[in-house]
Design an enzyme around this catalytic site. Structure first.
Site, PDB file in Angstrom:
ATOM      1  N   TYR C  37      38.389  30.468  37.284  1.00  0.00           N
ATOM      2  CA  TYR C  37      37.048  30.845  37.732  1.00  0.00           C
ATOM      3  C   TYR C  37      36.099  29.670  37.676  1.00  0.00           C
ATOM      4  O   TYR C  37      36.137  28.857  36.756  1.00  0.00           O
ATOM      5  CB  TYR C  37      36.444  31.919  36.809  1.00  0.00           C
ATOM      6  CG  TYR C  37      37.101  33.246  36.893  1.00  0.00           C
ATOM      7  CD1 TYR C  37      37.084  33.975  38.072  1.00  0.00           C
ATOM      8  CD2 TYR C  37      37.731  33.784  35.788  1.00  0.00           C
ATOM      9  CE1 TYR C  37      37.678  35.217  38.135  1.00  0.00           C
ATOM     10  CE2 TYR C  37      38.328  35.027  35.844  1.00  0.00           C
ATOM     11  CZ  TYR C  37      38.297  35.741  37.014  1.00  0.00           C
ATOM     12  OH  TYR C  37      38.877  36.964  37.088  1.00  0.00           O
ATOM     13  N   ARG C 223      30.743  32.335  48.563  1.00  0.00           N
ATOM     14  CA  ARG C 223      31.850  31.867  47.733  1.00  0.00           C
ATOM     15  C   ARG C 223      33.106  32.559  48.221  1.00  0.00           C
ATOM     16  O   ARG C 223      33.046  33.562  48.934  1.00  0.00           O
ATOM     17  CB  ARG C 223      31.608  32.181  46.257  1.00  0.00           C
ATOM     18  CG  ARG C 223      31.609  33.659  45.924  1.00  0.00           C
ATOM     19  CD  ARG C 223      31.344  33.899  44.445  1.00  0.00           C
ATOM     20  NE  ARG C 223      32.461  33.509  43.608  1.00  0.00           N
ATOM     21  CZ  ARG C 223      33.418  34.344  43.190  1.00  0.00           C
ATOM     22  NH1 ARG C 223      33.381  35.618  43.537  1.00  0.00           N
ATOM     23  NH2 ARG C 223      34.400  33.923  42.431  1.00  0.00           N
ATOM     24  N   GLU C 265      38.585  36.887  50.112  1.00  0.00           N
ATOM     25  CA  GLU C 265      37.271  37.472  50.377  1.00  0.00           C
ATOM     26  C   GLU C 265      36.255  36.355  50.581  1.00  0.00           C
ATOM     27  O   GLU C 265      36.101  35.494  49.711  1.00  0.00           O
ATOM     28  CB  GLU C 265      36.799  38.315  49.193  1.00  0.00           C
ATOM     29  CG  GLU C 265      37.579  39.595  49.013  1.00  0.00           C
ATOM     30  CD  GLU C 265      37.115  40.383  47.803  1.00  0.00           C
ATOM     31  OE1 GLU C 265      37.551  41.520  47.649  1.00  0.00           O
ATOM     32  OE2 GLU C 265      36.316  39.853  46.988  1.00  0.00           O
TER      33      GLU C 265
END
Lengths: 197, 318, 346
Positions: C37, C223, C265
């Protein structure tokens, strides 16, 4: 006090009187009596005169609350009947009303859910967790709720799917999420453990 | 924000709307202005002689989206921004403004809204009242001013919402009846205050004392950067030392030195310009409404848009 | 530029496939050979011609098929689209944003004429010609958000800002990897991200929230996020997990290339001007591994990313049952040659 790393689950505190509230509505269930008694002990006469208690649970357990001079106290046979009474109070309540609730998580969750229907911000409700850690769950597939779940896997009381209880809580639904436990390998369930006591 | 996305505008109209209050109509020099939500403000850059002052002003335009209106109260004891706007800005003057930002939004999940304005604090409520009306949300606007001639927009608001606007005037001995207003409001009522610091504090306190939860009480406070003795600031990352003048904020001095620092409200409210203090020779005078008391006490952070140093030198992580 | 729309299916016979152009423009999410992350937020500014970033709202060859799939999901479960009552203004913000962008960037397919509040919206691929009054829900056949998101690819969440937090108070969510709008609606930012492992502990969400509370009008950000899906299903919701979960048990070495999909995504975040709400767009792109390995760098890199992925993420993303088989299959495309940095093909 119930503390956990589940970010979506509310953090519960201890009941403390709000000395400024014009009207206090204290909603108590089962072992929540202990918290309510502590609240009444530390609050002054002024507070007690402005307080209504609604209680769902065994009648004898409530005797300890009777000794305080409070404005009004009512006993209801079940959580459902208590919530109907809560609706009655909140329908005409004014700003300056402070809500307190003590009992199991499933009970407090439903109180917070009902209060939300009357525009009461959940953060303004004073809570204290007492009693069992059994979970109220919602089956994500049929959306039915099942009460008092103590095991990691449980059969949905509505659609019959075997469900795994997840660590994700919805305040709006007053329930933890539960999803099919054997979707990836039908008939093979994880070891069933009693973990929410 | 501090990244060149500012908008050039030209002053197309100036109207005196009350004693010491002027309304400026701003038209874009090219393109169209962004839409904005009720309660928004812009930051206006003012080049007053050799200094660049940036002041936040609420947007007060309703209806015609081709330009923005702001309303400026002339305050003599300030750093000169409002005086410059009143005395030096004329029709045709070009100014630079920021994108609209909203730090005082209506809580639309509420059931009823009570808006309390004191003096120039009326400005954010003009757009809020119109938005609430267009959404069919119950609201009341209570507006206190020192006198009739100082009560900007009082008549036009009363005319637009005769049943929902209530006016009070110090010189007539009428005041916002805060305690009465706090009684007998239905659950889900929200209270919004904008005005002098003393009024905001008193009304918020009265709200809590009436048993309202803090979640239902809202205030818009813009702090003007305070003046004080000059001091120097060491910018550790840029390897430079700069001087902050008497009437300059740290942020303005940093910008004048050509160093970029993040900001949004320039009024001590939004938290965007929070800066790490590396060392401090002197005492930080915190003037913001953002930092927690324990962070303040630790001296590890400073909001450079409004706070200053009472001392010799401050080293910042900039 | 006119898009040739496919009629493939994200269910039943799983006839979904990307064209050669569709493969090349796939937003491959790994810029190095491992993944963890990060607040990988960047301005949502126009990218190269033909890429998914060319326009702020991307319409691609799967548009018609995807809208058909959404309609099927909503027929079975109308709760996939919900809005709390205070979000009506934000719904109109969304209508304006989507109609304006689609008409501006794809004039062959969409057009918007405005005469004051009287708007006419034409959607040629779906044969829609609608005259309505902006701001008046009674003039549209569905509530505003539902109306326009039945005509827009990807999921959409309308997020209210109040009390220094963000609240998931409305959305159209039919193409999600295992999260539920009906369950999460009304939650704040920390709550709806509750199930995500590791990221809370390293402060990702605290910083992201602070950033988003100050998100500005006209400056959207984006993002990429990713997971993997077995079969090209758009709807991998928890609501239907008892129907699609079994897919994960069907992966074998012989069928990895056909069954396993990289699911990316493209998330966009926009400040909405009228309501001060934030729009969170979540656009799903699927790439079959057979398609993915036609780009040698992507094949090498995905192999390495899956090998080094932390076990918490393997678990959370639901990869446990088929990760090893997939790594095994991908190994024949990884000759150990170093990969160039960045996202694009070599």
């Amino acid at each position: 006090m119930l503390f956990s790393g589940i970010k979506s689950r509310p953090l519960y505190a201890t009941l403390q009187p709000d000395p400024f509230a014009r009207f206090n509505l204290v909603l108590v269930q089962g072992e929540g009596v202990n918290a309510a008694v502590r609240l009444l002990e530390c609050a002054g006469d002024q507070f007690r005169m402005r307080t209504t208690i609604l209680y769902a649970g065994a009648a004898q357990a409530a005797d300890r609350m009777r000794s305080f001079q409070i404005q009004r106290m009512q006993f209801l046979p079940t959580i459902e009947t208590l919530l109907v009474r809560v609706d009655g109070f909140l329908a005409t309540a004014m700003m300056g009303t402070r809500l307190y609730t003590a009992g199991t998580e499933g009970f407090m969750g439903q109180v917070i859910q009902h209060a939300g229907n009357y525009f009461i911000d959940h953060k303004s409700i004073i809570t204290e967790h007492c009693g069992s850690l059994a979970r109220r769950i919602q089956c994500i597939h049929c959306r039915g709720a099942t009460e008092n779940v103590t095991t990691n896997v449980v059969r949905c009381s509505h659609c019959g799917v075997d469900l795994l209880v997840r660590d994700h809580y919805s305040r709006r639904l007053a329930a933890f999420m539960a999803v099919s436990a054997d979707a990836e390998a039908p008939g093979t369930l994880p070891a069933i453990e009693k973990i929410f006591r | 924000m501090s990244d060149g996305r500012e908008i050039s505008v030209r002053v197309s109209d100036i109207t005196v709307v009350a004693k010491d209050i002027k309304r400026f109509r701003l038209q874009p020099i090219s393109g169209a202005l962004p839409l904005f939500s009720a309660g928004s403000h812009i930051v206006v850059s003012i080049f007053a002689d050799d200094r660049r002052i940036r002041n936040p002003y609420s947007l007060t335009s309703v209806g015609d989206p081709s330009g923005y209106d702001i309303s400026v109260l002339k305050t003599a004891n300030s750093r000169g921004g409002s005086v410059f706007m009143h005395e030096r800005v004329t029709k045709g003057t070009e100014l630079v403004i920021s994108q609209p930002v909203n730090l005082f939004p209506i809580n639309l999940s509420g059931r009823k809204h009570i808006l309390l304005a004191g003096g120039i604090g009326i400005t954010p409520f003009i757009t809020m009242a119109h938005q609430l009306a267009s959404l069919n949300q119950p609201f009341q606007l209570h507006y206190g001013s020192r006198s009739k001639e100082r009560g900007a927009y009082a008549e036009s608001l009363k005319e637009a919402f005769p049943d929902r606007v209530f006016l009070y005037r110090d010189d007539e001995g009428t005041f916002i009846p805060i305690d009465a207003l706090l009684r007998n409001q239905p659950l889900g009522t929200h209270l919004y205050v904008c005005g002098p610091e003393g009024m905001i504090n008193a009304f918020l306190k009265a709200g809590l004392a009436a048993g309202w939860p803090k979640e239902s009480l809202h205030a818009e406070r813009f702090i003007a950067p305070s003046s004080g003795k000059p001091f120097s600031v060491k910018l550790v990352r840029s390897g430079r030392t700069i001087k902050v003048d008497e009437h300059q904020s740290i942020l303005e001095a940093v910008e004048d030195a050509g160093v970029k620092a993040p900001y949004l409200c320039r009024g001590g409210a939004c938290g965007q310009c929070e800066t790490d203090v590396v060392s401090c020779d002197g005492e930080i005078v915190h003037s913001d409404n953002y930092l927690d008391p324990d962070v303040r006490k630790s001296g590890s952070k400073i909001m450079i848009c409004v706070s200053r140093l009472n001392g010799f030198e401050l080293a910042l992580n900039l | 530029m006119s898009i040739a729309f496919t009629m493939d299916k994200f269910r039943d016979d799983f006839s979904f496939a990307n064209s050669e152009h569709g493969i090349r423009r796939f937003p491959f999410p790994f810029n190095e050979d491992k993944y963890m992350y990060a607040i990988n937020i960047e301005p949502h500014t126009p990218g190269p011609v033909g890429s998914v970033f060319e326009f702020q709202i991307d319409v691609d060859e799967h548009y018609v098929a995807e809208m058909r799939d959404r309609a099927l999901v909503l027929d079975e479960d109308p709760l996939r689209c919900q809005a709390l009552p205070h979000m009506m203004l934000a719904q109109w913000d969304l209508v304006e944003l989507l109609m304006t962008n689609m008409a501006k960037d794809y004039p062959d397919h969409f057009s918007l004429e405005k005469s004051g509040d009287r708007w006419r919206w034409i959607n040629r691929p779906l044969s829609i010609d609608q005259i309505f009054t902006f701001g008046d829900p009674a003039t549209l056949p569905y509530p505003p958000m539902e109306y326009i998101t039945r005509q827009s690819q990807g999921d959409f969440c309308l997020v209210d800002q109040r009390d220094g937090n963000l609240w998931m108070d409305a959305g159209m969510v039919t193409t999600q990897p295992d999260w539920s709008l009906d369950f999460d609606i009304g939650m704040n930012f920390m709550e709806w991200h509750g199930p995500v492992p590791l990221a809370h502990e390293i402060g990702i969400f605290d910083r992201a929230l602070k950033f988003l509370l100050n998100l500005q009008i006209g400056r959207p950000v984006r993002r990429l996020n990713w997971t993997m899906t077995i079969n090209p299903r758009l709807d991998t919701s928890p609501e239907n997990y008892h129907k699609w979960g079994i897919d994960r048990s069907t992966v074998k070495l012989e069928n990895v290339g056909e069954k396993v999909h990289l699911r990316v995504e493209l998330q966009g975040l926009w400040r909405l001007p009228r309501s001060n709400a934030i729009l969170f767009t979540i656009r799903c792109y699927l790439l079959r591994l057979d398609e993915l390995v036609t780009v040698p760098k992507w094949a090498r890199r995905l192999h390495r990313v899956l090998q080094t992925l932390p076990s918490e993420l393997v678990d959370y993303k639901g990869l446990s049952r088929y990760r090893d088989t997939t790594i095994n299959w991908l190994s024949k495309f990884d000759d150990g040659v170093p990969t160039s940095s960045g996202f694009g093909p070599d």
